[in-house]
Design an enzyme around this catalytic site. Structure first.
Site, PDB file in Angstrom:
ATOM      1  N   CYS A  36       0.943  -1.358   0.095  1.00 22.70           N
ATOM      2  CA  CYS A  36      -0.038  -0.112  -0.088  1.00 22.70           C
ATOM      3  C   CYS A  36       0.790   1.354  -0.061  1.00 22.70           C
ATOM      4  CB  CYS A  36      -0.831   0.074   1.076  1.00 22.70           C
ATOM      5  SG  CYS A  36      -1.682   1.536   1.614  1.00 22.70           S
ATOM      6  N   CYS A  62       0.298   3.602   3.019  1.00 27.19           N
ATOM      7  CA  CYS A  62       0.784   3.007   4.254  1.00 27.19           C
ATOM      8  C   CYS A  62       2.304   3.272   4.244  1.00 27.19           C
ATOM      9  CB  CYS A  62       0.636   1.515   4.257  1.00 27.19           C
ATOM     10  SG  CYS A  62      -1.130   1.065   4.044  1.00 27.19           S
TER      11      CYS A  62
END
Length: 140
Positions: A57, A60
């Site tokens: 991600c 992230c």
């Protein structure tokens, strides 16, 4: 505000070199380690910030160094990171719809939630939690 929804396992390994844990961030790899850390936080009177994240991600990865920085600035809080792919059943039980999702827990109960890699909002929530907790003497 960025957030990832889901991705298959066919991602390449080059993105796995981002460090998600460090500082005072504890990597949760099993349900037992989650239970242990929550029990430790409750015993020590600490509020837990749990980051449900994924190695693939992008948002992230962007927020990870900031999360580590927050953990170093605020040792009175407990910072956890859960890889939603490693602990998919456990993550599903938390109804994770996007990554990263941050849960704020006191005595095992949810007191707040933030979805997405919104650094200013994460900072605001951490500051608000710090301000709401009475000062307690730190143990050596």
């Amino acid at each position: 505000m960025g957030s990832c929804v889901s991705k298959g396992k066919e991602d390449d390994d080059s993105i796995h070199n981002v460090e998600f844990s460090g500082g005072n961030v504890h990597l949760i790899t099993t349900k037992e380690s989650w239970d242990d850390k929550l029990a430790e936080a409750e015993r020590d009177g600490k509020i837990v910030i749990a980051n449900f994240s994924a190695t693939w991600c992008g948002p992230c990865k962007i927020v990870a160094p900031f999360y580590i920085e927050l953990s170093e600035k605020h040792p009175s809080l407990m910072f956890l990171i859960v890889d939603v792919d490693e602990l998919s059943d456990f993550s599903s039980s938390w109804d994770i719809k996007a990554t990263p999702t941050f849960f704020f827990l006191k005595n095992g109960e949810q007191i707040g939630k933030l979805v997405g890699a919104n650094k200013p909002e994460l900072q605001k929530k951490v500051t608000s939690i710090i301000d709401s907790v009475p000062e307690s003497p730190q143990r050596p």
